[in-house]
Each structure stands twice: as C-alpha cells, then as structure tokens.
Design an enzyme around this catalytic site. Structure first.
Site, PDB file in Angstrom:
ATOM      1  N   HIS A   1       0.803  -1.388  -0.195  1.00  0.00           N
ATOM      2  CA  HIS A   1      -0.088   0.268  -0.279  1.00  0.00           C
ATOM      3  C   HIS A   1       0.871   1.397  -0.029  1.00  0.00           C
ATOM      4  O   HIS A   1       1.943   1.612   0.443  1.00  0.00           O
ATOM      5  CB  HIS A   1      -1.332  -0.160   1.268  1.00  0.00           C
TER       6      HIS A   1
ATOM      7  N   ASP B   1      -7.945  -4.325  -0.809  1.00  0.00           N
ATOM      8  CA  ASP B   1      -8.397  -4.509  -2.247  1.00  0.00           C
ATOM      9  C   ASP B   1      -8.286  -6.178  -2.302  1.00  0.00           C
ATOM     10  O   ASP B   1      -9.062  -6.476  -3.989  1.00  0.00           O
ATOM     11  CB  ASP B   1      -7.912  -3.315  -3.379  1.00  0.00           C
TER      12      ASP B   1
END
Length: 430
Positions: A308, A365
């Site tokens: 991330h 995600d």
C-alpha cells in the site's frame, strides 16, 4: 523545523514559515505567504507533500498500520458498529446515542425512494452503460429535485442533503445494476436495515422471496465501514476542490465519484480479480510461479492487492477483512477457481520472506475484491460499492471544509515551461 516553524533561505534573504502543529503525525509549515513575499511557489507533483487542509476526521499512521476515525480505532468501529453509526460519527463528530441512531436510521428509510421521474433517467442509458457513469450522473440528477438544499452555508440544508445522498445511493446503485441485467427495478423496503435493503434491491426478483443472509449482511456492513474514509485521497481531495467553489454537495460528491472511477484509485479491487482470472486461466500456472514472477524486477507482472502507498505495515483494514473473507467463502461454498487461487496466493505470499521483509502484505483491495465476487457482485459493481462506502467520508470532508473559516477556493499554481514569445502567423501564411 521546531515548534516555532522553519526558516527558508532564498539567496541572501530569509523567510520565516510559521509552524502548523498536528495532534498526531506530520506537522507542517505555513507557506501561504511565500508567493506574495518572494514571488516563488513550491513544486510538488501530485501534492504528495502538501497539506491543503486541517482535519479532525481521519488519522492514518502508515508505519504503525493504524487508522482512526474521530479518534476511534477502525478495529472497534468495524467490529461493533453499523455502517450508519460510522457515517453519523464522520458527519457529526461523535457516535450517536440510541435515540439519535433511531432517528438517523428512520431518515435513511424515509428518503430511500427515488422520484418516479428518475425511472426515465435510468431507462435513457444503454444497457451496457457502466454503473459508475450512472451513479455519478444520477447524483447530479437527484440534486435537481432538492435545489432548496444547495446552500453550503446553511446547516440544515447540509444535513438534509447528506441524508438524501446516503439514503438514495443504495437505490441508485441497485437500479444501475438492474438496468444492466434487464430485470425489474426493486423498490426499497422500510422493514430492512440499510445493508439488507441494498442486498435486497440488488438481488431480489418480483417472482419469488429473497432471503438476506445475516453473514453476508455483516460482511458487507464491515466492507462499507472499512471504505468510509481514508484521509485526503484523490476522490476526497476532488470533493474538497470542487466544493471550495461553493458547489453544492451533490455536484461535489459526483465529482468525487468520477475521481474514484479511475483504475489507480477505486478500480484496484477490480484489478485484483482480473489478475486472479489471468492466473486461473493460465494452464501452466502455479502459485509459486506467479510469486516468482512478482519478485522478478524484469518481469512486467505485478501482484495486485499487495502492499500500500500509505501503509508500510499490514493494512489494518485488511486484517479485519481476512476473517470475514474466510467466513464468507465458507458460507457460499461455491466452486470458484478464482477464490481458490486467491487463498493459495495469499498463503504463499504471507509465508514468503521476500514479501514479509518488504511489508508487502495483502491490502484491503485484495480481500474486498474476493469478498465482492463471493457475494455475487459483478466486476463492474466493485467501484460502485466502494463509492457507497466512501460517501460518508466525502460528505464529512465537504462539510468540514465549508465550516472552516480559512477555506479558500482551490487554485494550485504552476511553473510554466512553455514558449516565451512567438510571432503570430496569419492563417494564409501557415
């Protein structure tokens, strides 16, 4: 920089930059007078080092893997609250008591219906229209029914606009999906909760009863909470940028939806499923071979859903979702090769030193894509689900910005690198 600020040396001149202290995280220096005083501007592509707002809504500590809303840890909110409780918290700064929550829930039910004239709006789109295009367009269209609530300086108008947006978005989203399938639109039901109602409108048919599974409802409730806000990301900054012109809440949120639609933002969980599909359809694929490709700098393959930009530790939202992913997959018990690939990929990567040493853990995600697919949502609805979840954060940021007396219309500067002076050539001589 110390508690008094910083000194900027420009040639033989110096300029004092006052400190802008933070309660947590990065403090700043105030450069708002820099251009007027020295005739220069800062250069910061993507505004990655520029704070455009002081906010009390969300704090992220990427190094520690920490996310809080109004001071509450995301883990506590996800495990103990409904999505509407978190939405209330983001908008009003505190968790609702029992009476406040009941009134808030009632307002969502009262405003969940769409004006019947909007049916013609949905019918005007081609069947293949992307649900995000319909969602953002419908948000603007809904504003035409509530022009009395457009004033960003009117507190009551803001609350009324927020209630209508939050209440109607699940209906808009479900109807955009029904439009793509050709099946009848399903009206909201006041006997169902917010999340149950959305699932019912998405998947029910008029010909038979539809049972809303409590495990599925809980998982989707948590998913929406985990997407509710995440600081000054691209779509939230867009809402603030548009709103700084005193554009109404509906128009500002519609702009944020369009920013979210971009594949580098809201489309990340869709990319995860597309990657899993590629692996599943590769006859020579093994989990180990794709993990090896991901570690090869010369291979264009990228392991989507790992790592991330903000979190240099395990994404706290991903930790929460991992448990729900296991629960949902156990409940649906479907024979889906993509879900099997995802589980194998996750296990292999989590036990690989290369990924662990680089803090490349599965992110939100990765798990949201898996869960959305397991719940039966089509790929093109993934970003729409993200938008419904992020809606409270957009509204809260727009509200906070308009309540801040220091707010000015957004007007970034540029450093011009084009032609200095060119002689004009008439058309007949070119």
């Amino acid at each position: 920089m110390d508690e008094h600020g910083a000194t900027l040396q420009i040639g033989d001149r110096s300029l004092e930059l006052p400190a802008v202290p933070a309660h947590q995280g990065n403090s700043g220096v105030d450069i708002s007078k820099l251009r007027a005083a020295e005739g220069i501007v800062t250069f910061d592509p993507g505004f990655a080092n520029t704070a455009s707002a002081q906010s009390t809504i969300t704090y992220i500590d990427g190094t520690a893997g920490k996310l809080t809303h109004r001071g509450y840890a995301i883990e506590e909110l996800a495990n103990s609250c409904s999505f509407l409780e978190v939405a209330y918290l983001l908008l009003f700064g505190h968790l609702p008591n029992k009476n406040q929550l009941e009134q808030w829930q009632d307002s969502m039910k009262r405003h969940s219906l769409l004006n019947e004239e909007l049916k013609r709006f949905f019918n005007a789109f081609p069947k293949r229209a992307h649900p995000m295009a319909i969602l953002s367009s419908a948000t603007n269209a809904i504003s035409t029914f509530y022009e009395e609530y457009h004033d960003p300086q009117d507190e009551e108008a803001i609350v009324q606009s927020a209630q209508r947006l939050l209440a109607k978005m699940p209906t808009v989203a479900a109807w955009s999906y029904k439009k793509s399938t050709g099946f009848p639109y399903i009206y909201p039901r006041n006997d169902l909760s917010y999340v149950e109602n959305f699932l019912h409108m998405m998947f029910a048919l008029p010909t038979e009863p539809y049972h809303v599974d409590p495990v599925i409802t809980k998982a989707l409730n948590v998913l929406l909470i985990l997407h509710a806000d995440h600081g000054q990301n691209c779509s939230t900054a867009t809402v603030r940028f548009v709103g700084s012109s005193q554009a109404n809440l509906f128009a500002s949120v519609a702009a944020g939806m369009n920013a979210l639609w971009g594949p580098l933002h809201g489309g990340a969980n869709q990319k995860v499923v597309e990657m899993l599909s590629d692996i599943a359809n590769d006859p020579d694929a093994t989990t180990e071979s794709y993990i090896a490709r991901a570690k090869d700098k010369n291979d264009p393959f990228r392991l989507m859903g790992f790592g991330h930009r903000v979190y240099k530790n395990y994404d706290p939202r991903a930790r929460i979702l991992k448990k729900f992913a296991d629960d949902v997959l156990d409940r649906v018990k479907g024979d889906d090769p993509l879900l099997e690939v995802a589980q194998q990929l996750e296990e292999t990567a989590l036990n690989d030193e290369y990924f662990a040493s680089r803090n490349l853990y599965p992110n939100v995600d990765f798990y949201s894509g898996i869960i959305f697919r397991a719940l039966g949502f089509p790929l093109r609805m993934f970003t729409v689900l993200f938008a419904i979840g992020r809606l409270p954060g957009w509204i809260a940021n727009w509200k906070e910005m308009n309540e801040d007396p220091t707010t000015r219309i957004a007007r970034p500067r540029q450093i011009y690198i084009g032609e200095e002076s060119r002689k004009f050539v008439p058309l007949h001589q070119r």
